[in-house]
Design a protein around this motif. Structure first.
Motif, PDB file in Angstrom:
ATOM      1  N   LYS A  81       0.785  -1.235   0.000  1.00  0.00           N
ATOM      2  CA  LYS A  81       0.000   0.000   0.000  1.00  0.00           C
ATOM      3  C   LYS A  81       0.815   1.282   0.000  1.00  0.00           C
ATOM      4  O   LYS A  81       0.354   2.297  -0.496  1.00  0.00           O
ATOM      5  N   LEU A 113      -6.575   4.981  -0.637  1.00  0.00           N
ATOM      6  CA  LEU A 113      -6.688   4.801   0.801  1.00  0.00           C
ATOM      7  C   LEU A 113      -7.894   5.565   1.312  1.00  0.00           C
ATOM      8  O   LEU A 113      -8.069   6.741   0.985  1.00  0.00           O
ATOM      9  N   GLU A 117      -8.462   3.913   6.832  1.00  0.00           N
ATOM     10  CA  GLU A 117      -7.074   3.441   6.817  1.00  0.00           C
ATOM     11  C   GLU A 117      -6.124   4.464   7.439  1.00  0.00           C
ATOM     12  O   GLU A 117      -5.163   4.092   8.110  1.00  0.00           O
ATOM     13  N   GLN A 120      -6.603   4.117  11.170  1.00  0.00           N
ATOM     14  CA  GLN A 120      -5.924   2.905  11.636  1.00  0.00           C
ATOM     15  C   GLN A 120      -4.419   3.129  11.725  1.00  0.00           C
ATOM     16  O   GLN A 120      -3.771   2.651  12.661  1.00  0.00           O
TER      17      GLN A 120
END
Length: 147
Positions: A81, A113, A117, A120
């Motif tokens: 990612k 994203l 995310e 997190q």
């Protein structure tokens, strides 16, 4: 560009803090419950190439550059990612030793994203630095008890 940083004071000596951070490079599963495995691919005095497998199946290859008793820099070689780096830094402010974790990078081309995310990522950094500080302080107490 994404930038996330979290720093906390650590009640420990720099030597004990550095020893635990150094151990975390080659044995991260001992410190992070989300890590299933770590394979060291190459090792030099000031550099480790490692492949880390997380419990969600994500596999990340990193080049870790060590600046003794100061900093670990985790450069993403292959991450699904992100492009960028994570740094763990020990520094003094006043009479206190501090531990800082930060991420600087961006999403890989073609990776979208979501806001969840990013949250997190922020929460994960806060948990990671607090956990590391706690483990360092416990190691300091253990070292003092054996002397």
């Amino acid at each position: 560009m994404i930038h996330v940083e979290c720093a906390v004071p650590v009640r420990a000596s720099r030597a004990v803090a550095w020893r635990l951070l150094r151990e975390k490079v080659e044995d991260p599963q001992r410190f992070l419950p989300s890590v299933n495995a770590c394979e060291v691919l190459d090792r030099r005095d000031d550099e480790v190439i490692r492949r880390v497998t997380f419990d969600d199946g994500v596999v990340v290859t990193e080049k870790v550059v060590l600046t003794p008793e100061e900093e670990l820099a985790f450069h993403f070689v292959d991450h699904p990612k992100f492009e960028g780096e994570i740094r763990h830094i020990l520094f003094h402010s006043g009479d206190a030793l501090w531990l800082s974790f930060y991420f600087r990078g961006e999403a890989r081309p073609g990776v979208e994203l979501g806001p969840n995310e990013f949250e997190q990522l922020r929460e994960g950094f806060a948990r990671a630095v607090l956990s590391a500080a706690k483990q360092i302080e416990e190691a300091e107490r253990a070292a003092l008890e054996t002397t």
